[in-house]
Design a protein around this motif. Structure first.
Motif, PDB file in Angstrom:
ATOM      1  N   GLN A   9      -8.815  -4.646  75.492  1.00  0.00           N
ATOM      2  CA  GLN A   9      -8.687  -3.511  76.385  1.00  0.00           C
ATOM      3  C   GLN A   9      -7.319  -2.837  76.316  1.00  0.00           C
ATOM      4  OE1 GLN A   9      -9.353  -4.432  80.534  1.00  0.00           O
ATOM      5  NE2 GLN A   9      -9.811  -2.312  81.051  1.00  0.00           N
ATOM      6  N   SER A  10      -6.259  -3.591  76.065  1.00  0.00           N
ATOM      7  CA  SER A  10      -4.919  -3.026  76.234  1.00  0.00           C
ATOM      8  C   SER A  10      -4.071  -2.946  74.969  1.00  0.00           C
ATOM      9  CB  SER A  10      -4.151  -3.850  77.275  1.00  0.00           C
ATOM     10  OG  SER A  10      -4.028  -5.197  76.858  1.00  0.00           O
ATOM     11  N   GLY A  53      -8.661  -9.040  77.390  1.00  0.00           N
ATOM     12  CA  GLY A  53      -7.500  -8.241  77.761  1.00  0.00           C
ATOM     13  C   GLY A  53      -6.836  -7.598  76.564  1.00  0.00           C
ATOM     14  N   GLU A  73      -1.570 -15.307  77.285  1.00  0.00           N
ATOM     15  CA  GLU A  73      -1.714 -13.851  77.191  1.00  0.00           C
ATOM     16  C   GLU A  73      -0.498 -13.215  76.534  1.00  0.00           C
ATOM     17  OE1 GLU A  73      -3.389 -10.370  80.154  1.00  0.00           O
ATOM     18  OE2 GLU A  73      -2.111 -11.921  80.976  1.00  0.00           O
ATOM     19  N   ASN A 102       7.801  -8.436  80.649  1.00  0.00           N
ATOM     20  CA  ASN A 102       6.636  -9.321  80.625  1.00  0.00           C
ATOM     21  C   ASN A 102       6.981 -10.716  81.125  1.00  0.00           C
ATOM     22  OD1 ASN A 102       3.949  -8.266  79.166  1.00  0.00           O
ATOM     23  ND2 ASN A 102       5.685  -7.202  78.298  1.00  0.00           N
ATOM     24  N   TRP A 109      -3.568   0.692  73.620  1.00  0.00           N
ATOM     25  CA  TRP A 109      -2.746   1.498  74.519  1.00  0.00           C
ATOM     26  C   TRP A 109      -1.286   1.072  74.460  1.00  0.00           C
ATOM     27  CZ3 TRP A 109      -3.463   5.905  77.026  1.00  0.00           C
ATOM     28  CH2 TRP A 109      -2.600   6.246  78.063  1.00  0.00           C
ATOM     29  N   GLY A 110      -1.048  -0.222  74.257  1.00  0.00           N
ATOM     30  CA  GLY A 110       0.321  -0.714  74.192  1.00  0.00           C
ATOM     31  C   GLY A 110       1.091  -0.245  72.980  1.00  0.00           C
ATOM     32  N   TYR A 154      -7.532   2.975  71.610  1.00  0.00           N
ATOM     33  CA  TYR A 154      -7.079   3.401  72.929  1.00  0.00           C
ATOM     34  C   TYR A 154      -8.202   3.385  73.958  1.00  0.00           C
ATOM     35  CZ  TYR A 154      -2.907   5.423  70.666  1.00  0.00           C
ATOM     36  OH  TYR A 154      -1.745   5.616  69.949  1.00  0.00           O
ATOM     37  N   HIS A 156      -8.892   1.034  77.093  1.00  0.00           N
ATOM     38  CA  HIS A 156      -7.922   1.045  78.187  1.00  0.00           C
ATOM     39  C   HIS A 156      -8.450   1.808  79.396  1.00  0.00           C
ATOM     40  CE1 HIS A 156      -4.068   1.391  80.294  1.00  0.00           C
ATOM     41  NE2 HIS A 156      -4.301   2.691  80.393  1.00  0.00           N
TER      42      HIS A 156
END
Length: 302
Positions: free
Chosen positions: A173-174, A170, A84, A227, A177-178, A116, A119
């Motif tokens: 989805q993210s 993942g 990941e 992380n 936004w990151g 975005y 998210h």
């Protein structure tokens, strides 16, 4: 010393009042509950309470370390987290650099909104969408693969595909936004640097390479440290929703094992010991990576 401290607090009471809610939150919900960690060293009996339960020392830790599933859980957690991190960490950086180069305002806002949006989908809904899309009987992605003339693998049940499905979903989805924090860092780039580089004949790619990336490098370092400090902290929610008996050999991680042992099997002391081991390893990794970053660069958490 005490008088000096109180005088500083009274002098800046507005600032202390401002941080008080956040401080109370961490004290009440993060530090006070740490009192219960001691049941990892006890044979917790609910009727006797935490203080009345007998002390067993490191028995629960030894039981976990000597169990046949210890290395499988550790490998699944480490491999899933590193997978990941390797796929999901660079993509927001690449997206932010790409967004920063887009000059068409409408197109830029549209693409940002599209990336975005995932998210804000809840984990339960996301897991339901994944199961629906990858269903062998009616899944949209399966049908597309078969339409292209390929044999679709059993993405939901094959252990070899679980990590890829988890990581890519993942990222979907993210990743968008990151990019927000990197775009905020890029907004602080001095325009005069780009103007001077243009005068010197630097292309857009070279300006990105020698101006934009060094600007966001401190942010990249800090986020990488955070992380790495959460390398064993794989959340169990989505894994639990996508988990089934056929992919268990690849999907069972420490967090799902703690959930199953503690809440399903009611082994409170044992599950607390496993969770404490997980937290200690994460803390050690965070400290180690931070020290490495501190010695090799000027960017670190402390």
């Amino acid at each position: 010393m005490g008088r000096t401290l109180w005088s500083r607090i009274l002098k800046n009471w507005e600032l202390y009042l401002f941080i008080a809610p956040a401080l109370l939150y961490f004290i009440i919900f993060h530090y006070i509950p740490m009192y219960g960690v001691q049941i990892a060293f006890k044979n917790f009996i609910p009727t006797k309470g935490i203080t009345g339960s007998p002390w067993v020392g490191f028995d629960h830790f030894e039981r976990f370390f000597n169990s046949y599933y210890f290395w499988d859980l550790l490998w699944n957690t480490f491999s899933l987290s590193l997978y990941e991190l390797a796929v999901g960490f660079p993509l927001p950086i690449i997206l932010a650099l790409a967004f920063n180069e887009i000059r068409n305002g409408f197109f830029k806002r549209s693409v940002q909104t599209i990336t975005y949006a995932p998210h804000f989908i809840s984990v339960v809904v996301m897991a339901g969408m994944i199961i629906t899309f990858l269903s062998p009987s009616s899944g949209m992605i399966v049908r597309i693969v078969e339409f292209l003339g390929f044999q679709s693998p059993d993405l939901l049940t094959d252990p070899a595909w679980f990590k890829t499905v988890y990581v890519l979903s993942g990222v979907w989805q993210s990743a968008g936004w990151g990019t927000i924090i990197y775009l905020a860092a890029l907004s602080g780039v001095d325009p005069q640097l780009h103007e001077a580089a243009i005068v010197d004949g630097a292309s857009r790619f070279k300006r990105m390479l020698h101006i934009n990336i060094p600007t966001i490098l401190p942010t990249i370092t800090i986020l990488l440290i955070l992380n790495m400090g959460n390398i064993l902290g794989v959340g169990f929610e989505k894994i639990l929703l996508l988990q089934n008996p056929l992919n268990m050999s690849s999907s069972d991680v420490i967090s799902t094992f703690v959930y199953r042992s503690g809440l399903v099997d009611a082994q409170y002391s044992f599950s607390t010991a496993v969770g404490l081991f997980n937290s200690v390893v994460n803390a050690l990794l965070l400290i180690t990576v931070n020290q490495i970053a501190r010695r090799t660069s000027e960017n670190s958490l402390w």
